[in-house]
Design an enzyme around this catalytic site. Structure first.
Site, PDB file in Angstrom:
ATOM      1  N   ASP A   4     -10.978  -8.391   7.715  1.00  0.00           N
ATOM      2  CA  ASP A   4     -12.381  -8.250   7.306  1.00  0.00           C
ATOM      3  C   ASP A   4     -13.075  -9.609   7.292  1.00  0.00           C
ATOM      4  OD1 ASP A   4     -12.219  -5.556   7.069  1.00  0.00           O
ATOM      5  OD2 ASP A   4     -12.996  -5.457   5.026  1.00  0.00           O
ATOM      6  N   ASP A  44      -3.220 -18.153   1.650  1.00  0.00           N
ATOM      7  CA  ASP A  44      -4.368 -18.838   1.041  1.00  0.00           C
ATOM      8  C   ASP A  44      -4.930 -19.884   2.009  1.00  0.00           C
ATOM      9  OD1 ASP A  44      -1.844 -19.875   0.617  1.00  0.00           O
ATOM     10  OD2 ASP A  44      -2.241 -20.657  -1.377  1.00  0.00           O
ATOM     11  N   ASP A  64      -5.368  -6.596   5.831  1.00  0.00           N
ATOM     12  CA  ASP A  64      -6.569  -5.871   5.405  1.00  0.00           C
ATOM     13  C   ASP A  64      -7.661  -6.882   5.044  1.00  0.00           C
ATOM     14  OD1 ASP A  64      -8.275  -3.949   4.530  1.00  0.00           O
ATOM     15  OD2 ASP A  64      -7.146  -3.387   2.740  1.00  0.00           O
ATOM     16  N   LYS A 107       3.246 -15.369   2.321  1.00  0.00           N
ATOM     17  CA  LYS A 107       3.174 -16.148   1.078  1.00  0.00           C
ATOM     18  C   LYS A 107       4.610 -16.512   0.702  1.00  0.00           C
ATOM     19  CE  LYS A 107       0.789 -17.805  -2.425  1.00  0.00           C
ATOM     20  NZ  LYS A 107       0.023 -19.048  -2.258  1.00  0.00           N
ATOM     21  N   TYR A 116       0.820  -1.214   0.000  1.00  0.00           N
ATOM     22  CA  TYR A 116       0.000   0.000   0.000  1.00  0.00           C
ATOM     23  C   TYR A 116       0.857   1.268   0.000  1.00  0.00           C
ATOM     24  CZ  TYR A 116      -4.018  -3.011   1.023  1.00  0.00           C
ATOM     25  OH  TYR A 116      -4.988  -3.980   0.972  1.00  0.00           O
TER      26      TYR A 116
END
Ligand code: NAD
Length: 359
Positions: free
Chosen positions: A251, A223, A247, A191, A142
């Site tokens: 959620d 994942d 992020d 990852k 980001y």
């Protein structure tokens, strides 16, 4: 203890829920003999209307002079057509960046009384969900280098994920600290089977863990983590992860608990300074109607006492009061189900505050 707290009510339902949160903080301070000074400041859409900018310097200076910040929420359709750096949400990025708030703590707790609202299978919900996502907040994709270029195949765009050892060690330490106040288990999510940045991330987290032998650490690819959150949420105590993965996963975790109106968050910057807010936005559809759920904002005050002032008993007194009021069947509209007692924002706040300190 003496506390100086900046209060940014914000827009939409922000002032309503932050108002109830401040009442809770005052009640707990009175009960436990702490002295707190609360100073309100504008940010977000209301600041754009009054001062022409989402984060006035006076607000930032006030926050910097305080021990911590209590925030409602910012944003609304009135300001949606403004250019990116003039939008209300810019205030959040400005506050995080300027106040050095690099660690975002988001607990996702499924309250016993709200198990029916969990979208997972009954036996999974019955086993309980209590997860803390610790998300890196000021680095990674980001904030990385980005751009566009013309290629023989047409226009292309890129974003880069870059993390330094310093940044990873800092967030790992925040996760270990959080785990010590909970179940002492940390799952690192990355990852590392594909990304070089994740391989460095994993090495640094593993190295940092050596300084905390009382914490058990495991690693999971993102994942798989997104699957396990649904299949076996009981596996997780604290999740530590990057800005982007956090992020998304926070959620996902929040949805396991029923309503966005229940979930608080803390953004921490080391040395105890933090910004405390509900995870939800300004819900313009509910603003001014006394129907918003104030529990996320009220629980963010529990996080304030726990993480900025190490006042565990004060924090627990708020959490117990929330549980008690839910067990007594009081519900705002977002968590209402048949047979329960429907109340508004102010009444829910009053009931919780009255219940603090009772058993
Ligand atoms: P939102 O979180 O405001 O609302 C999403 C849904 O949840 C809506 O249906 C809303 O009614 C409901 N909801 C939210 N909080 C609730 C509460 N306390 N009680 C009951 N129901 C609640 O998200 P959105 O609609 O995508 O965004 C609205 C505005 O808020 C936008 O301008 C957005 O940019 C902003 N926003 C701000 C923050 C923040 O200040 N931290 C975070 C997210 C969104």
């Amino acid at each position: 203890m003496k506390m100086k707290l900046a209060v940014i009510p914000g827009d939409g339902i922000g002032p309503e829920v932050a108002g109830e949160a401040v009442k809770t903080a005052k009640k707990v301070c009175d009960m436990y003999g702490h002295r707190a000074i609360f100073t309100e400041a504008p940010a977000g859409g209301n600041a754009i209307d009054r001062y022409g900018e989402p984060l006035p310097k006076k607000t930032l200076d006030l926050c910097k002079s305080c021990d911590s910040v209590i925030l409602g929420a910012v944003g609304g359709w009135q300001w949606d057509s403004l250019p990116g750096d003039m939008r209300p949400e810019r205030a959040l990025l400005g506050l995080r960046g300027e106040l050095g708030l690099y660690a975002n703590l988001r607990p996702a707790v499924l309250h016993e009384a709200l198990k029916g609202a969990c979208p997972l299978r009954k036996e999974i919900a019955d086993a309980g969900i209590n997860i803390m996502v610790v998300r890196e907040l000021t680095g990674g994709m980001y904030f990385g280098d980005r751009g566009r270029k013309d290629t023989p195949l047409g226009q292309a765009a890129w974003d880069t994920e870059l993390y330094s050892v310093f940044e990873v060690k800092r967030i790992a330490e925040a996760a270990f600290d959080a785990a010590k106040k909970r179940g002492r288990r940390v799952t690192n999510v990355d990852k590392a089977n594909v990304l070089e940045s994740s391989r460095l991330w994993r090495e640094v987290v593993a190295e940092a863990a050596k300084g905390h032998p009382e914490i058990s650490l495991d690693h999971m690819y993102v994942d798989n983590a997104s699957m396990q959150l649904i299949r076996d949420p009981g596996h997780f105590d604290v999740i530590v992860t990057t800005n982007m993965f956090g992020d998304i996963l926070s959620d996902e975790a929040s949805q396991l608990t029923g309503s966005i109106g229940m979930l608080p968050s803390a953004s921490l910057g080391g040395s105890g300074f933090g910004m405390y807010e509900p995870i939800h936005g300004s819900a313009p559809d509910l603003a001014g109607k006394d129907v918003a759920n104030p529990i996320a904002a009220i629980l963010s005050i529990a996080m304030l006492f726990r993480y900025s002032f190490s006042l565990e008993e004060e924090a627990a007194s708020i959490e117990s009061a929330v549980t008690r009021i839910l067990n007594q069947g009081f519900r705002t509209g977002d968590i209402y189900s048949e047979g329960m007692k429907r109340v508004g924002t102010k009444e829910m706040g009053r009931l919780i505050n009255e219940s603090i300190g009772r058993s």
